[in-house]
Design an enzyme around this catalytic site. Structure first.
Site, PDB file in Angstrom:
ATOM      1  N   GLU A  56      -8.172  -0.615   7.339  1.00 38.95           N
ATOM      2  CA  GLU A  56      -6.882   0.070   7.219  1.00 38.95           C
ATOM      3  C   GLU A  56      -5.849  -0.848   6.580  1.00 38.95           C
ATOM      4  O   GLU A  56      -5.036  -0.425   5.762  1.00 38.95           O
ATOM      5  CB  GLU A  56      -6.405   0.525   8.609  1.00 38.95           C
ATOM      6  CG  GLU A  56      -5.189   1.461   8.585  1.00 38.95           C
ATOM      7  CD  GLU A  56      -3.840   0.741   8.690  1.00 38.95           C
ATOM      8  OE1 GLU A  56      -2.805   1.412   8.555  1.00 38.95           O
ATOM      9  OE2 GLU A  56      -3.808  -0.491   8.885  1.00 38.95           O
ATOM     10  N   GLU A  57      -5.878  -2.109   6.995  1.00 38.22           N
ATOM     11  CA  GLU A  57      -4.825  -3.047   6.585  1.00 38.22           C
ATOM     12  C   GLU A  57      -4.882  -3.410   5.102  1.00 38.22           C
ATOM     13  O   GLU A  57      -3.973  -4.048   4.588  1.00 38.22           O
ATOM     14  CB  GLU A  57      -4.896  -4.327   7.431  1.00 38.22           C
ATOM     15  CG  GLU A  57      -4.667  -4.116   8.926  1.00 38.22           C
ATOM     16  CD  GLU A  57      -3.225  -3.758   9.271  1.00 38.22           C
ATOM     17  OE1 GLU A  57      -2.404  -3.591   8.353  1.00 38.22           O
ATOM     18  OE2 GLU A  57      -2.934  -3.630  10.471  1.00 38.22           O
ATOM     19  N   HIS A  63       1.868  -8.159  12.532  1.00 35.70           N
ATOM     20  CA  HIS A  63       1.378  -8.881  11.337  1.00 35.70           C
ATOM     21  C   HIS A  63       1.817 -10.345  11.329  1.00 35.70           C
ATOM     22  O   HIS A  63       1.928 -10.957  10.274  1.00 35.70           O
ATOM     23  CB  HIS A  63       1.793  -8.179  10.032  1.00 35.70           C
ATOM     24  CG  HIS A  63       1.084  -6.875   9.812  1.00 35.70           C
ATOM     25  ND1 HIS A  63       0.764  -6.382   8.568  1.00 35.70           N
ATOM     26  CD2 HIS A  63       0.618  -5.960  10.691  1.00 35.70           C
ATOM     27  CE1 HIS A  63       0.132  -5.225   8.702  1.00 35.70           C
ATOM     28  NE2 HIS A  63       0.055  -4.945   9.985  1.00 35.70           N
ATOM     29  N   ASP A 112      -1.541  -4.561  16.944  1.00 38.87           N
ATOM     30  CA  ASP A 112      -1.772  -3.620  15.831  1.00 38.87           C
ATOM     31  C   ASP A 112      -3.187  -3.879  15.334  1.00 38.87           C
ATOM     32  O   ASP A 112      -3.408  -4.820  14.597  1.00 38.87           O
ATOM     33  CB  ASP A 112      -0.724  -3.884  14.739  1.00 38.87           C
ATOM     34  CG  ASP A 112      -0.971  -3.064  13.477  1.00 38.87           C
ATOM     35  OD1 ASP A 112      -1.810  -2.154  13.511  1.00 38.87           O
ATOM     36  OD2 ASP A 112      -0.328  -3.358  12.463  1.00 38.87           O
ATOM     37  N   HIS A 168      -7.551   2.297  13.775  1.00 34.81           N
ATOM     38  CA  HIS A 168      -8.216   1.257  12.978  1.00 34.81           C
ATOM     39  C   HIS A 168      -8.544   0.034  13.825  1.00 34.81           C
ATOM     40  O   HIS A 168      -7.750  -0.398  14.668  1.00 34.81           O
ATOM     41  CB  HIS A 168      -7.415   0.904  11.723  1.00 34.81           C
ATOM     42  CG  HIS A 168      -6.133   0.156  11.925  1.00 34.81           C
ATOM     43  ND1 HIS A 168      -6.091  -1.218  12.019  1.00 34.81           N
ATOM     44  CD2 HIS A 168      -4.843   0.562  12.009  1.00 34.81           C
ATOM     45  CE1 HIS A 168      -4.825  -1.612  12.139  1.00 34.81           C
ATOM     46  NE2 HIS A 168      -4.043  -0.548  12.156  1.00 34.81           N
TER      47      HIS A 168
HETATM   48 ZN   LIG Z   1      -1.906  -0.722  12.163  1.00 32.83          ZN
END
Ligand SMILES: [Zn+2]
Length: 353
Positions: free
Chosen positions: A205-206, A319, A176, A71
């Site tokens: 994706e998130e 995150h 990420d 992603h």
């Molecule tokens: Zn991820």
């Protein structure tokens, strides 16, 4: 050719991490991906949601169709209202703990206009206030009055953290999943000749694996391997006791998923990755089951079912405004997937389960 990670690959990761691609507005990363892969793929298109779908065909007719997904999007924020004088209300996009936001520098919109998520400094707070967290409703992004008309509702806001290499570590926002994106770019450039490599650089994706769902439908693969990043909880417990609940640890290699919140990995693919790593002497670890999820959660339920597995580079503090990963884990992830793709055959799917 066996791909390696050297200065050029690290520079590309740096560009990918410093680009902003909060979910739903992934254009900056998509542009870099297209620039990197367009000259070498047989087919590439951008679908209606913004996924980049690229194909590198193998030499044989009827080759195994292997989807690799990474992603492009990152968690962040979105401007929702102008409060005048350069203050803006905002919402979070993707999983962010509001406690992480206070006092962080941010980049707003496609021009990366600098701002800060402001709060009262210590001089002005009472002991009572300092014992409480501040909720999202009470936070504003402050970019100063000079930027007043350049910032609009809908603009995405990313953490304003610049990539740094620190010895064996990589420190950046959005590791990420720029680590996965960078890995997939290398795999496309060094595609093994005996498979059809179907690359999906996915969006959103998130916020619930939305891009992967349509990407898997369009590519219609025989199986899928998802390349992502997973949080490492590998520090000592803060009370000084030993942390016995780590899920992944930095430096132990890429993490193979058995299960997460949305997928039970295909056991044939799990076994294949483990066997590949062991026979090639590549470090790996098993991600301890728990919450979270990857694009595999959407891919494996597409069409009549697609055998799927995920492999992640572990990173601390995902995150948040800044995360930390090890270069050696990234190298091992690339080596493991490339070796696996060189050895995979259709027999893997006919094996007894
Ligand atoms: Zn991820």
């Amino acid at each position: 050719m066996t791909p390696t990670i050297g200065a050029a690959q690290i520079r590309l990761l740096e560009r990918l991490c410093n680009a902003c691609a909060v979910s739903g507005d992934e254009g900056e990363v998509r542009k870099i991906v297209l620039e990197q892969i367009r000259p070498i793929v047989d087919e590439v298109r951008v679908d209606a949601l913004g996924n980049v779908l690229a194909i590198r065909r193998g030499q044989a007719e009827g080759a195994l169709r292997v989807m690799l997904a990474a992603h492009m999007d990152e968690v962040g924020m979105m401007i929702v209202q102008d409060d005048e004088e350069g203050y803006f209300r905002f919402e979070t996009i993707g999983g962010i703990d509001a406690r992480q936001l206070v006092g962080k520098a941010v980049w707003i919109g496609s021009d990366h206009i600098p701002g800060v998520i402001g709060t009262k400094p210590v001089h002005l707070t009472t002991p009572e206030e300092r014992n409480h967290t501040i909720s999202l409703e009470n936070l504003r992004i402050d970019s100063g009055p000079v930027n007043k008309n350049k910032i609009k509702a809908g603009d995405r806001v990313a953490f304003g953290t610049t990539f740094r290499r620190i010895g064996p570590s990589l420190r950046a926002k959005a590791l990420d999943n720029r680590l996965g994106v960078a890995t997939l770019i290398e795999l496309v450039k060094n595609a093994p000749p005996d498979i059809d490599l179907l690359a999906a650089f996915t969006v959103q994706e998130e916020v619930g694996l939305r891009g992967a769902r349509v990407a898997a439908y369009a590519l219609n693969p025989d199986l899928a391997i998802v390349l992502d990043s997973t949080p490492a909880n590998d520090l000592p417990a803060w009370d000084g006791s030993e942390n016995a609940r780590y899920n992944t640890r930095l430096g132990l290699g890429p993490a193979i998923y058995l299960a997460d919140g949305s997928t039970l990995s295909d056991p044939r693919l799990v076994r294949f990755l483990i066997d590949t790593a062991e026979s090639a002497g590549i470090r790996y670890q098993i991600r301890q089951p728990g919450g979270g999820g990857t694009d595999a959660g959407a891919i494996h339920k597409q069409r009549t079912g697609i055998p799927s597995v995920s492999l992640s580079v572990p990173g601390r503090y995902l995150h948040t405004a800044v995360s930390l990963a090890r270069l050696s884990d990234w190298k091992a992830a690339l080596a493991l997937v490339h070796t696996a793709l060189c050895q995979i055959t259709p027999l893997i799917l006919s094996a007894d389960r």
